[in-house]
Design a protein around this motif. Sequence first.
Motif, PDB file in Angstrom:
ATOM      1  N   GLU A   1       0.836  -1.208   0.000  1.00  0.00           N
ATOM      2  CA  GLU A   1       0.000   0.000   0.000  1.00  0.00           C
ATOM      3  C   GLU A   1       0.873   1.263   0.000  1.00  0.00           C
ATOM      4  O   GLU A   1       0.534   2.246  -0.656  1.00  0.00           O
ATOM      5  N   TRP A   2       1.956   1.223   0.749  1.00  0.00           N
ATOM      6  CA  TRP A   2       2.874   2.379   0.788  1.00  0.00           C
ATOM      7  C   TRP A   2       3.363   2.706  -0.626  1.00  0.00           C
ATOM      8  O   TRP A   2       3.341   3.858  -1.047  1.00  0.00           O
ATOM      9  N   LYS A   3       3.776   1.653  -1.341  1.00  0.00           N
ATOM     10  CA  LYS A   3       4.273   1.845  -2.699  1.00  0.00           C
ATOM     11  C   LYS A   3       3.171   2.314  -3.640  1.00  0.00           C
ATOM     12  O   LYS A   3       3.385   3.208  -4.479  1.00  0.00           O
TER      13      LYS A   3
ATOM     14  N   GLN B   1       2.389   5.959  -3.144  1.00  0.00           N
ATOM     15  CA  GLN B   1       3.429   6.808  -3.752  1.00  0.00           C
ATOM     16  C   GLN B   1       3.270   6.860  -5.266  1.00  0.00           C
ATOM     17  O   GLN B   1       3.453   7.927  -5.882  1.00  0.00           O
TER      18      GLN B   1
ATOM     19  N   GLY C   1       3.126   7.961   1.204  1.00  0.00           N
ATOM     20  CA  GLY C   1       3.199   6.538   1.502  1.00  0.00           C
ATOM     21  C   GLY C   1       2.901   6.209   2.944  1.00  0.00           C
ATOM     22  O   GLY C   1       2.356   5.143   3.262  1.00  0.00           O
ATOM     23  N   TRP C   2       3.266   7.097   3.856  1.00  0.00           N
ATOM     24  CA  TRP C   2       3.025   6.843   5.277  1.00  0.00           C
ATOM     25  C   TRP C   2       1.551   6.694   5.634  1.00  0.00           C
ATOM     26  O   TRP C   2       1.204   6.199   6.717  1.00  0.00           O
TER      27      TRP C   2
ATOM     28  N   ASN D   1      -5.783   5.513   5.849  1.00  0.00           N
ATOM     29  CA  ASN D   1      -5.348   4.700   4.707  1.00  0.00           C
ATOM     30  C   ASN D   1      -6.547   4.306   3.841  1.00  0.00           C
ATOM     31  O   ASN D   1      -6.461   4.249   2.612  1.00  0.00           O
TER      32      ASN D   1
ATOM     33  N   ALA E   1       1.812  -3.109  -6.909  1.00  0.00           N
ATOM     34  CA  ALA E   1       2.625  -2.036  -6.321  1.00  0.00           C
ATOM     35  C   ALA E   1       4.015  -1.978  -6.932  1.00  0.00           C
ATOM     36  O   ALA E   1       4.547  -0.890  -7.207  1.00  0.00           O
TER      37      ALA E   1
END
Length: 390
Positions: A31-33, A36, A42-43, A51, A112
């Motif tokens: 999910e972070w990727k 971005q 991403g955080w 989120n 991702a």
Amino acid sequence: MGAAFAGGMILLLLVFMLVMFALCILVIIAEWKLFQKAGQPGWAAIVPFYNAYVLTKITWGIGWLFLLGFLPIGNIVFLILTWIRLARVFGKGGGYAAGLIFLPYIFLPMLAFGKSAVYQGPDEKSWKGPVIACAVVGGLGTALFGALLLVGGTAVVIQSQDAPYGYEDEETDEDSLYDDDSDDRDSDDSDDADDIYDDSDDIYDGMDDGEIEGDGAAPDYDGSSDEVETSPIEGYEHFVSVAIADGETQVSVPVVDGEYMSAYGSIVTSFSDGVTTQVYVGSAYAELTQMVSDAVESSCELMEEMPEYYDDITVDEMIAGDGFALQQINYNSVDWEEKEYPCIEIVKCDQVDGGVVMLSLSVDNSSATADTQAVFKEACELYGIDFDFD
């Protein structure tokens, strides 16, 4: 063997927890990727609720739509549509969308980290129809969930109301003269008949004729006079003295020394040879004649409600004097063979210092024995009842 099995189960549980933890970390990294790639921080992948807001904004173009994920049943529809739109905004088709739905731990990292997955942005014009569908399904789910809660809560309330709280006598109403919830009190206050209770008018005239008959054996009862502290009454074979009390009013009363005897606070009941004695001490809530009349009326109503057991119910004229009142009920007891036995019940109320003593003396000839008449004669003498045995 048991220790080895328990150790194996613990090890299996630890492995399962480690695998789930690793998958959660994998999803967070994916999910972070993805965030971005879509131009979002991403955080946000590690912040609960936010989120979901970012993911919804990436796929639908409107972040607040993530609230549809809280609708019962509708959240399932919304999640499936979100995975489909996620594959679409990264240029993937239906096969990839199915992979995200059924194998998210595999296809989400592929989406991702795959170089071919390029974020193309959401189609903001096509969100209304799916959102309305999710809202409708969610509304129906909410209504269904509310109905289930209502039915379940009603069932719990009904069950709690129907649940028994111990012994409950359905034949007793709020005007019952023989109902008391105080603690048992046993004492030895009397050694002879003169100490039973103070009443200057113990002998009354005018009782109607009655018959005591029957040679059968009395039925067996669970219970024993040993459970109640009693005192013998000199000169009486079938009766004993039992102390009862209601507040400051305490008296020792005679009751038949029977197979079944119970004393509870201000009331004592006993049975032997077809003769039942029930004595209650308490405060006067009305004139003595009114109290006797109420008790007689209550007994007659109960009998009339059970015509298969009681027949030909009549009531004699009230007899009253200085500090007492009594009345007699005549009826037939009907057994399982529909044979009828003549029976009586005498209700008497005596005024004592600080209160009243209420007596119910009944003779059931269907349970009579050879000693029934002797028991009843002693009862009449002790309770000051002039009964014609001729």
